[in-house]
Enzyme design. Structure first.
Site, PDB file in Angstrom:
ATOM      1  N   ASP A 153       0.470   3.682  -3.176  1.00  0.00           N
ATOM      2  CA  ASP A 153       0.941   2.324  -3.480  1.00  0.00           C
ATOM      3  C   ASP A 153       0.382   1.294  -2.503  1.00  0.00           C
ATOM      4  O   ASP A 153       0.534   0.097  -2.707  1.00  0.00           O
ATOM      5  CB  ASP A 153       2.477   2.265  -3.541  1.00  0.00           C
ATOM      6  CG  ASP A 153       3.168   2.842  -2.320  1.00  0.00           C
ATOM      7  OD1 ASP A 153       2.668   3.821  -1.746  1.00  0.00           O
ATOM      8  OD2 ASP A 153       4.235   2.308  -1.940  1.00  0.00           O
ATOM      9  N   HIS A 205       6.403   6.751  10.008  1.00  0.00           N
ATOM     10  CA  HIS A 205       6.397   7.103   8.587  1.00  0.00           C
ATOM     11  C   HIS A 205       5.836   8.527   8.491  1.00  0.00           C
ATOM     12  O   HIS A 205       5.148   8.961   9.420  1.00  0.00           O
ATOM     13  CB  HIS A 205       5.498   6.090   7.845  1.00  0.00           C
ATOM     14  CG  HIS A 205       5.670   6.077   6.360  1.00  0.00           C
ATOM     15  ND1 HIS A 205       6.886   5.871   5.749  1.00  0.00           N
ATOM     16  CD2 HIS A 205       4.766   6.217   5.345  1.00  0.00           C
ATOM     17  CE1 HIS A 205       6.715   5.891   4.426  1.00  0.00           C
ATOM     18  NE2 HIS A 205       5.445   6.103   4.166  1.00  0.00           N
ATOM     19  N   ASP A 213       4.717   1.048   5.841  1.00  0.00           N
ATOM     20  CA  ASP A 213       6.063   1.573   5.584  1.00  0.00           C
ATOM     21  C   ASP A 213       6.544   2.207   6.884  1.00  0.00           C
ATOM     22  O   ASP A 213       5.774   2.876   7.558  1.00  0.00           O
ATOM     23  CB  ASP A 213       6.018   2.652   4.512  1.00  0.00           C
ATOM     24  CG  ASP A 213       5.667   2.125   3.131  1.00  0.00           C
ATOM     25  OD1 ASP A 213       5.457   0.920   2.978  1.00  0.00           O
ATOM     26  OD2 ASP A 213       5.599   2.928   2.200  1.00  0.00           O
TER      27      ASP A 213
END
Ligand SMILES: [Zn+2]
Length: 301
Positions: A67, A141, A204
């Site tokens: 993504d 992450h 993220d």
């Protein structure tokens, strides 16, 4: 006039939805364009948002989940198809070099553009231009992830009443700015510090030192809030933030305009992210990101 704005190309985490494309964000900073985390479909979202391949000078990828990076293949080929006349520089975690190589050479095409690979493997400065310093900072992450921060150098703002009091006018104003002193009057006496603007892009990640360091004093902060507060256990497990965590980090950092994004498909009501961010005590400007929204960098104070 110089334009500083964020163009939001996509706002979905992991899975795009009917209303949200995969991630993608363009920061216009004076004459330059920096593309962050191009997910799938970014090329078409650029078209819809009025962003051309020629607008891109730099690409920053936080990490190699799809993504945030599957759009690289299309965007890189488009840059070449359009024969962008300037160099484009790409930053991404060095540990994901094999992913970058595959995306860059996903299919056959004619290379016409200088695409410089400048991978990241440590905290610190990646680039210095007259308009900004670009820094990277490690996040937390499951795959290696770096956030990015732009810091404009501090300048000086001339004070007309002080200049007048010292009888400084016309070409002498430029002279004291260049030389730092004029007829014994120091520049400090007739000017004040004009704080440089700051922008950060954080995703993220779980809460970690990097989040706070990147957010510190930002005029505009784009930060992931994949989950709502009631799903904090999921956020911690998968290495993400909740709306309340992101908002508290922004509050503590003195952020002026907070942009929440990277939402899980499990939620259908974006208002809830706003409500939880406010409940966390964040009082500045707040935008719950939508695809194709433009957010100006706040005016200087
Ligand atoms: Zn993601």
């Amino acid at each position: 006039m110089s334009v500083r704005e964020l163009v939001i190309l996509g706002t979905a985490s992991q899975v795009p939805t009917r209303h949200r494309n995969h991630n993608g964000y363009l920061l216009r900073w004076d004459g330059e364009g920096i593309l962050f985390d191009p997910g799938e479909g970014t090329q078409r979202q650029m078209l819809r948002a009025g962003v051309a391949a020629h607008d891109l000078n730099r690409i920053c990828v936080t990490h190699f989940h799809g993504d945030h990076s599957l759009g690289l293949a299309g965007v890189i080929q488009r840059i070449n198809l359009d024969r962008v006349p300037h160099e484009v520089t790409a930053h991404y975690p060095r540990s994901g070099q094999r992913f970058f190589d595959r995306l860059r050479y996903a299919t056959a095409y004619r290379e016409t553009v200088t695409l410089t690979e400048a991978p990241v493997d440590t905290d610190g400065a990646l680039a210095r231009t007259p308009g900004y310093t670009l820094d990277a900072r490690r996040l937390s992450h499951p795959v290696e992830s770096y956030g990015y921060r732009l810091t404009e150098p501090d300048g000086r703002r001339m004070l007309p009443d002080r200049l007048a009091a010292h009888g400084i006018k016309g070409p002498d104003v430029g002279r004291i700015q260049r030389e730092g002193v004029l007829n014994g009057v120091p520049l400090d006496e007739v000017s004040e510090v004009r704080r440089g603007q700051r922008f950060a892009f954080v995703m993220d990640t779980r809460l970690c030192d990097g989040v706070h360091a990147l957010a510190e004093g930002c005029d505009l902060l784009v930060i992931e809030s994949t989950f709502l507060d009631e799903d904090e256990a999921l956020a911690v497990e998968h290495g993400h933030l909740t709306a309340g965590q992101a908002a508290r980090a922004a509050r503590d950092a003195g952020v002026r305009h907070l942009v929440l994004t990277h939402f899980s498909q499990r939620y259908s009501e974006p208002e809830e992210f706003e409500r939880q961010a406010r409940a966390a005590g964040y009082e500045g400007e707040l935008t719950v990101a939508r695809d194709l929204l433009r957010v100006p960098v706040p005016k200087r104070r």
